[in-house]
Write a protein that holds these residues in place. Sequence first.
Motif, PDB file in Angstrom:
ATOM      1  N   MET A 405      47.445  81.691 107.317  1.00 52.47           N
ATOM      2  CA  MET A 405      48.985  81.965 107.347  1.00 52.47           C
ATOM      3  C   MET A 405      49.234  82.183 108.819  1.00 52.47           C
ATOM      4  O   MET A 405      48.554  82.448 109.546  1.00 52.47           O
ATOM      5  CB  MET A 405      49.182  83.358 106.519  1.00 52.47           C
ATOM      6  CG  MET A 405      48.441  84.291 107.129  1.00 52.47           C
ATOM      7  SD  MET A 405      48.973  85.986 106.237  1.00 52.47           S
ATOM      8  CE  MET A 405      47.972  87.167 106.834  1.00 52.47           C
ATOM      9  N   ARG A 406      50.587  81.969 108.982  1.00 46.01           N
ATOM     10  CA  ARG A 406      51.319  82.313 110.154  1.00 46.01           C
ATOM     11  C   ARG A 406      51.433  83.671 110.657  1.00 46.01           C
ATOM     12  O   ARG A 406      51.630  84.249 109.803  1.00 46.01           O
ATOM     13  CB  ARG A 406      52.650  81.566 110.276  1.00 46.01           C
ATOM     14  CG  ARG A 406      52.714  80.143 111.083  1.00 46.01           C
ATOM     15  CD  ARG A 406      54.105  79.692 111.364  1.00 46.01           C
ATOM     16  NE  ARG A 406      54.824  79.898 109.840  1.00 46.01           N
ATOM     17  CZ  ARG A 406      55.262  78.971 109.282  1.00 46.01           C
ATOM     18  NH1 ARG A 406      54.378  77.813 109.434  1.00 46.01           N
ATOM     19  NH2 ARG A 406      55.701  79.044 108.178  1.00 46.01           N
ATOM     20  N   GLN A 407      50.986  84.450 111.539  1.00 48.68           N
ATOM     21  CA  GLN A 407      51.150  85.495 112.053  1.00 48.68           C
ATOM     22  C   GLN A 407      51.492  85.357 113.777  1.00 48.68           C
ATOM     23  O   GLN A 407      50.481  85.694 114.354  1.00 48.68           O
ATOM     24  CB  GLN A 407      49.761  86.240 111.787  1.00 48.68           C
ATOM     25  CG  GLN A 407      49.906  86.819 110.429  1.00 48.68           C
ATOM     26  CD  GLN A 407      48.626  87.989 110.334  1.00 48.68           C
ATOM     27  OE1 GLN A 407      47.830  87.866 110.902  1.00 48.68           O
ATOM     28  NE2 GLN A 407      49.310  89.126 109.762  1.00 48.68           N
ATOM     29  N   GLU A 408      52.509  85.127 114.054  1.00 44.00           N
ATOM     30  CA  GLU A 408      52.747  84.750 115.474  1.00 44.00           C
ATOM     31  C   GLU A 408      52.817  86.021 116.371  1.00 44.00           C
ATOM     32  O   GLU A 408      52.651  85.942 117.394  1.00 44.00           O
ATOM     33  CB  GLU A 408      53.711  83.744 115.673  1.00 44.00           C
ATOM     34  CG  GLU A 408      53.353  82.534 115.193  1.00 44.00           C
ATOM     35  CD  GLU A 408      54.525  81.262 115.404  1.00 44.00           C
ATOM     36  OE1 GLU A 408      55.593  81.560 115.520  1.00 44.00           O
ATOM     37  OE2 GLU A 408      54.211  80.275 114.670  1.00 44.00           O
ATOM     38  N   ARG A 409      53.395  87.084 115.694  1.00 44.81           N
ATOM     39  CA  ARG A 409      53.982  88.498 116.387  1.00 44.81           C
ATOM     40  C   ARG A 409      53.006  89.453 116.080  1.00 44.81           C
ATOM     41  O   ARG A 409      53.771  90.647 115.565  1.00 44.81           O
ATOM     42  CB  ARG A 409      55.237  88.459 116.464  1.00 44.81           C
ATOM     43  CG  ARG A 409      55.867  87.035 116.862  1.00 44.81           C
ATOM     44  CD  ARG A 409      57.472  87.376 117.105  1.00 44.81           C
ATOM     45  NE  ARG A 409      57.705  88.453 118.052  1.00 44.81           N
ATOM     46  CZ  ARG A 409      57.931  88.219 119.334  1.00 44.81           C
ATOM     47  NH1 ARG A 409      57.849  86.780 119.615  1.00 44.81           N
ATOM     48  NH2 ARG A 409      58.095  89.080 120.015  1.00 44.81           N
TER      49      ARG A 409
END
Length: 424
Positions: A405-409
């Motif tokens: 999954m995306r977890q950019e921040r």
Amino acid sequence: MARAHVQALALVDCNNFYVSCERIFRPDLARVPMVVLSNNDGCVVSRSNEAKALGVKMGQPWFECQSLAKAHGILALSSNYALYADMSNRVMRILGEFSPHQEVYSIDESFVDLTGAPNLRALSYAMRERVRMWTGMPVCVGIGPTKTLAKLANHVAKKHPRSQGVFNYNALNDAQKTALLKRIPVSEVWGVGRKLTQRLLAHGVETVWDLREAHIPSLRAEFGVVMEKTQRELQETPCIELEEVPADKQNIIASRSFGSMVTELPVLKDALSTFVANACAKLRAQNSQAAVIQVFLQTNRFRKDLAQYSPSMAVPLPQPTHDTLVVNRWADALCERMFREGYQYKKAGVMLSELSPVTHQQGDWLEASPPGHSKLMQALDHLNARYGRGAVKVSTQGAYQGWQMRQERKSPNYTTDWDDVPVV
DNA sequence: TCTCCGATTAGAC
DNA sequence: CTAACGGTCTAATCGGAGA
């Protein structure tokens, strides 16, 4: 049965919990409009008061907020569950000191039974202050004679700044109760969601007072037993007991949306083996074994322009197990059976059901039951507890990238990882 | 006819 | 700059299948 006292149940709820967790370690963000996003950085799941004031809705897809966010400088963070779980534990432990009877209802809410305590108001402020002092977490306290009324009182405490974060329904006289309940829309009642609000409205039930006073037989006939319980709770008769010991789960699900679309079978299998590992770890944590496994795949239902395919298959396991390796082979087989070329998969998951306590394992009378990998699984759990989840994996995990999954921040793990402890 | 099952719905957070 | 919409869990309810 007559009760010695009217119950005084406190519902303590953390304010904007995920956002507050982040701000405790970033005091510079105290007045910055900000939100925390769900997994995959998809939807808004926690909002600061500033973000609420700007019109960001709960559950709103973040991409829909882009222009608003840019215009007002709204900060968005990925969710950091390790941090939230740890902060939650700290808060709950402190609240538990105030009563022998506590139910931890969710990650940010706890019922605390204060029945019989003198000076509830002072006690409530003391809870608030101690939690604030020891953890930095702001909370509100609502007190009522039933869970449903305690929840409602908490809503009042949150909504009216004059209450200073504490509201005691038990301290009201009948006229005050009536006036209060007539002012609150029925949608604020615990258990009344969007659909039920509409149906109640169609029956002329607009306020909490209306629901409390509704004709009982017709209410029951139209809305069922759950609504009747809710009504009785509003009438101050407890129907929903305090559950101090959380019941074992009846189903365990591990699933995730992918960071980007997945088209290849090996990648799906890789993701599923991670889900199996997580699900089995949860299973072992509650000392259960599963008799049935279900696997599902899903394409992106929001992409009307793409072909849709959402298969799901369940099979009984040959014998109940909590062994990651055994379950993994079945997940693999099911995935293979269902997989079809040419679709873009967005999500997959594993569900374990028909769970039973592992102590009941007697083995098969005829076919010598293998001791399984119990020792191996135990060692695996210990290592993962000691060195962090994912320290030890099944060999099929992690060979392929691209589904994560995306977890950019995401913020650092301030409280659960030495490497992330801030140096002052 | 009764019961059991799976799917669907609704809700919480 | 792209493309972009969560994850678990429970309980009730309903229709169909099977006993």
